[in-house]
Design an enzyme around this catalytic site. Structure first.
Site, PDB file in Angstrom:
ATOM      1  N   HIS A 136      -0.927   3.321   4.819  1.00 59.64           N
ATOM      2  CA  HIS A 136      -1.909   4.155   4.108  1.00 59.64           C
ATOM      3  C   HIS A 136      -1.952   5.509   4.792  1.00 59.64           C
ATOM      4  O   HIS A 136      -1.826   5.596   6.001  1.00 59.64           O
ATOM      5  CB  HIS A 136      -3.282   3.473   4.151  1.00 59.64           C
ATOM      6  CG  HIS A 136      -4.306   4.085   3.247  1.00 59.64           C
ATOM      7  ND1 HIS A 136      -4.880   5.304   3.509  1.00 59.64           N
ATOM      8  CD2 HIS A 136      -4.850   3.643   2.094  1.00 59.64           C
ATOM      9  CE1 HIS A 136      -5.736   5.587   2.541  1.00 59.64           C
ATOM     10  NE2 HIS A 136      -5.739   4.601   1.665  1.00 59.64           N
ATOM     11  N   HIS A 189       0.546   2.957  -5.640  1.00 55.79           N
ATOM     12  CA  HIS A 189       0.576   4.371  -6.061  1.00 55.79           C
ATOM     13  C   HIS A 189       1.419   5.130  -5.068  1.00 55.79           C
ATOM     14  O   HIS A 189       1.886   4.576  -4.082  1.00 55.79           O
ATOM     15  CB  HIS A 189      -0.836   4.951  -6.136  1.00 55.79           C
ATOM     16  CG  HIS A 189      -1.675   4.666  -4.915  1.00 55.79           C
ATOM     17  ND1 HIS A 189      -1.497   5.309  -3.712  1.00 55.79           N
ATOM     18  CD2 HIS A 189      -2.657   3.764  -4.707  1.00 55.79           C
ATOM     19  CE1 HIS A 189      -2.351   4.843  -2.829  1.00 55.79           C
ATOM     20  NE2 HIS A 189      -3.071   3.887  -3.392  1.00 55.79           N
ATOM     21  N   GLU A 206       0.814  -1.211   0.000  1.00 50.67           N
ATOM     22  CA  GLU A 206       0.000   0.000   0.000  1.00 50.67           C
ATOM     23  C   GLU A 206       0.855   1.272   0.000  1.00 50.67           C
ATOM     24  O   GLU A 206       1.765   1.411   0.814  1.00 50.67           O
ATOM     25  CB  GLU A 206      -0.940  -0.018   1.207  1.00 50.67           C
ATOM     26  CG  GLU A 206      -1.830   1.197   1.346  1.00 50.67           C
ATOM     27  CD  GLU A 206      -2.722   1.445   0.124  1.00 50.67           C
ATOM     28  OE1 GLU A 206      -3.271   0.465  -0.401  1.00 50.67           O
ATOM     29  OE2 GLU A 206      -2.849   2.609  -0.299  1.00 50.67           O
ATOM     30  N   THR A 249      -6.047   2.520  -5.213  1.00 49.80           N
ATOM     31  CA  THR A 249      -5.815   1.087  -5.038  1.00 49.80           C
ATOM     32  C   THR A 249      -6.565   0.268  -6.080  1.00 49.80           C
ATOM     33  O   THR A 249      -6.014  -0.646  -6.700  1.00 49.80           O
ATOM     34  CB  THR A 249      -6.270   0.632  -3.638  1.00 49.80           C
ATOM     35  OG1 THR A 249      -5.342   1.104  -2.668  1.00 49.80           O
ATOM     36  CG2 THR A 249      -6.328  -0.875  -3.540  1.00 49.80           C
TER      37      THR A 249
HETATM   38  C1  GP9 Z   1      -8.916   0.124   1.346  1.00 49.35           C
HETATM   39  C2  GP9 Z   1      -7.643   0.268   0.628  1.00 49.35           C
HETATM   40  C3  GP9 Z   1      -7.291   1.699   0.346  1.00 49.35           C
HETATM   41  O1  GP9 Z   1      -9.598  -1.066   1.264  1.00 49.35           O
HETATM   42  O2  GP9 Z   1      -7.387  -0.657  -0.306  1.00 49.35           O
HETATM   43  O3  GP9 Z   1      -7.530   2.170  -0.922  1.00 49.35           O
HETATM   44  P1  GP9 Z   1      -6.900   3.548  -1.424  1.00 49.35           P
HETATM   45  O4  GP9 Z   1      -7.407   4.631  -0.528  1.00 49.35           O
HETATM   46  O5  GP9 Z   1      -5.408   3.431  -1.343  1.00 49.35           O
HETATM   47  O6  GP9 Z   1      -7.342   3.686  -2.818  1.00 49.35           O
HETATM   48 MN    MN Z   2      -3.857   2.304  -2.139  1.00 48.68          MN
END
Ligand code: GP9
Ligand code: MN
Length: 700
Positions: A427, A488, A261, A310
């Site tokens: 995140h 990303h 992430e 994501t």
């Molecule tokens: C939540 C996670 C975050 O389930 O996969 O997604 P993002 O905010 O990075 O798009």
């Molecule tokens: Mn993500």
């Protein structure tokens, strides 16, 4: 006159009756929020937004009745709209009990037919308190009929009715403003239906969904099989032959995808200096993997996502197609489009079982429905994990317990499997640890988002180490290929100038050229047993991942409509498109409307003729790739495509409930023929081999 009498008199006016209906609807919405919809609230502001969000649309719609002159028609309209809104709320409540989701226009139209069986099971979904949702629909007409509420023949002044309608719009705008303030990009990114309802209410969500569905359906309806021709031509012309030395080297192995992430490439080999001048390696484990002789690493690999973040990365990696230019493909088309995605291809061509593991609610990014369309056999969402406040945050479960608890399911998958682990601790806002996990130093900038980023990345790193240790201990390691990718950026461009000093530049020196370079994310393919892994400098992006992987597994890709190219191929063209049309090549960077020379980092202000020609060609190549992707996705063209020889997927055949029971039944059924790790381990669990520790433990 007593207070009560005053109320009664008021209710006997049209505006009074209108107000009563509005109040009742508000109460019922609140009732729904309390009893049925689980919308997690994280702040007083979110609570306030929830309180006001049913008002505007209900008010606007019911106010239509105030513009009607004839008494009976006016009352019938007021009540009729109220009736519909009530039934809609009630239907959503019942639907939610089964699907933990809200009704979309596609569900209504029957297009996204994943929601099977609601008919038969609806009865058992009723609750005794449902009376509350509907009792007024009988009582109000009775009161009107018995003249307990009197019809008022006086017509409200148009000015008055208009003022109420305008007020409704104002409340709606205020609501939207607060919502965007709390969660920017709510409308453009559409994270999930839960978010939309939490911020805007059920009705506003329905209208927005309807508008989008209408738009999408227009394009889809106009598409025809002949549109495929151009797409096929494009794919033919861009076919990149597999590299003989690499083709099939991972044939038959399990594929373990690890979604890192918000992980950027610059973290690899990075050392963070703390306030005492001491250097701390941020990701020692991932660094070792990066340099391992069994790892094919890429240092010029870029993410290509846009608003779907994501989920866009998932779209790219699973399909070798881009996400959309606006919003998220998962949310807009995930429950409708035909895909020829990795799980499906691997299943049909090589007998793979597929599964996603992610410790967050299934509906986020519309994953639950989209995965069925991608052909995922299993999806272990947060309901399969032992989650509590300690081990999770707003985006789900922390990586260590998440990966640890995944083992109990992973070991039951029939091999070979294609498993995707979606991590989440690293995140934004990079600050969500309990004290036990604190420990890695924070960076010392004026931006707390940047400061926390290294510590959460370090946490992800140890989580990965534990996961790999388990894979080795359990025996899965040798027979698997691991693909790790960053989805990303984690630090956005607006923060980069603050980050600059940590990367050896000053904030003043930092510019768009540097921003573009920061879009690099890791891409590592670790194949145990290989000895000639290296750091490959080819320029590529997420769209290239799938053909690369398939060739390693010895699966030809010629017949699939994929837009990426095998990164190991001699023919690989090193033009990496960003979703907004910018791009990078080994020599040039096109970003924010300017061309930069990669060697100097300076803009090419006066390109010579040769450069001009080259830039035009590159621009066209990028546009063509993105346009082809949009054509496929917006027109849902894969529904017409037969060239791959794959059988179409039936999303209805997938059901993500009671999965462990199903896996156990398959093992029992296959008996000696079962290839799951659990069966191979004489029906003994390997989950206890998983070692997990806190940061402090690691320091000791
Ligand atoms: C939540 C996670 C975050 O389930 O996969 O997604 P993002 O905010 O990075 O798009
Ligand atoms: Mn993500």
């Amino acid at each position: 006159m007593s207070q009560l009498k005053k109320y009664k008199q008021f209710i006997n006016t049209r505006i009074g009756f209108f107000s009563l209906l509005l109040l009742l609807l508000w109460v019922k919405n609140m009732f729904g929020y309390i009893m049925d919809f689980h919308l997690s609230l994280q702040s007083p502001l979110q609570f306030f937004i929830l309180l006001i969000n049913p008002i505007s649309v209900s008010m606007l719609l019911i106010s239509i009745g105030l513009f009607i002159k004839r008494t009976r028609v006016a009352y019938a309209t007021l009540f009729g709209i109220y009736f519909l809104l009530s039934i809609w709320l009630f239907s959503n409540a019942v639907y939610y009990r089964e699907f933990t989701d809200f009704i979309t226009i596609n569900t209504l139209l029957g297009a996204g037919q994943v929601s099977t069986g609601l008919g038969e099971s609806a009865v058992r979904l009723f609750r005794f308190y449902d009376v509350f949702y509907i009792v007024d629909l009988i009582v109000l007409p009775l009161l009107l009929w018995r003249k307990k509420i009197k019809l008022d023949s006086r017509v409200p002044r148009v000015r008055q009715a208009t003022a109420l309608a305008v007020l409704a719009v104002l409340i709606g705008s205020g609501n939207l403003f607060l919502a965007e303030m709390d969660r920017s990009g709510l409308l453009s990114r559409q994270f999930s239906r839960e978010y939309m309802v939490k911020y805007l209410g059920i009705n506003a969500f329905t209208f927005y969904d309807g508008y989008q569905t209408y738009q999408n359906n227009q394009v889809r309806a106009e598409a025809s099989p002949t549109d495929l021709r151009e797409v096929e031509d494009y794919v033919d012309q861009h076919q990149a032959e597999p590299n003989d030395e690499m083709y099939g080297i991972a044939k038959g192995k399990n594929v373990v995808y690890v979604h890192l992430e918000s992980f950027q490439q610059f973290l690899i080999d990075y050392q963070l200096t703390d306030e005492n001048g001491e250097a701390h390696t941020v990701t020692p484990f991932l660094n070792s993997l990066y340099h391992d002789q069994a790892t094919y690493s890429f240092d010029n690999f870029f993410h290509q996502v846009k608003a779907g973040k994501t989920s866009d990365a998932e779209t790219l990696l699973e399909n070798s197609l881009f996400g959309l230019n606006q919003g998220a493909l998962f949310t807009q088309m995930g429950d409708k489009n035909t895909f020829e995605a990795a799980p499906n291809i691997l299943q049909q061509t090589a007998g793979y079982t597929s599964a996603v593991f992610h410790g967050h609610s299934a509906s986020f990014w519309n994953r639950d429905t989209t995965y069925k369309h991608l052909g995922y056999d299993y999806f272990f969402d947060s309901s399969y994990y032992d989650i509590n406040e300690e081990n999770s945050f707003q985006y789900g479960m922390h990586d260590k317990p998440f990966l640890n608890q995944s083992a109990q399911y992973l070991e039951h998958l029939q091999q070979p499997f294609y498993a995707k682990m979606i991590t989440v601790s690293n995140h934004y806002p990079y600050s969500s640890f309990n004290n036990e996990e604190d420990g890695f130093p924070l960076a010392n900038t004026s931006d707390s988002t940047i400061n926390g980023y290294f510590a959460t990345a370090n946490y992800l790193d140890t989580a990965m180490q534990e996961f790999f240790d388990y894979m080795k201990a359990s025996g899965l390691y040798e027979n698997s290929v691991f693909v790790l990718y960053g989805d990303h950026y984690g630090i956005s461009n607006t923060r980069n100038s603050e980050l600059a000093p940590l990367l050896g530049k000053t904030s003043e020196e930092w510019g768009d050229f540097d921003n573009a370079q920061m879009q690099r994310v890791p891409f590592m393919i670790h194949i145990p047993g290989q000895t000639n892994g290296e750091i490959n400098h080819t320029y590529g992006g997420q769209v290239d991942a799938l053909p690369t992987l398939l060739h390693l597994l010895g699966i030809p890709t010629d017949d699939y409509l994929m837009l990426g190219q095998d990164l190991f191929s001699e023919d690989h063209q090193q033009v990496v498109a960003f979703r907004d049309g910018d791009f990078v090549t080994p020599d040039y960077t096109f970003y924010g409307g300017k061309v930069y020379d990669n060697q100097t980092g300076l803009p090419v202000d006066e390109p010579n003729l040769e450069q001009q020609k080259l830039f035009t060609e590159l621009n066209q190549a990028v546009d063509e790739q993105l346009m082809t992707s949009d054509k496929i996705n917006n027109g849902d063209l894969l529904r017409f495509y037969q060239g791959s020889g794959l059988d179409p997927i039936d999303p209805q055949q997938f059901d993500y409930r009671n999965q462990l029971e199903r896996l156990l039944a398959i093992e029992a059924d296959k008996d000696q023929g079962s290839t799951s790790l659990y069966s191979q381990n004489n029906n003994e669990s390997t989950a206890s081999l998983y070692r997990t520790a806190t940061y402090t433990d690691y320091q000791e």
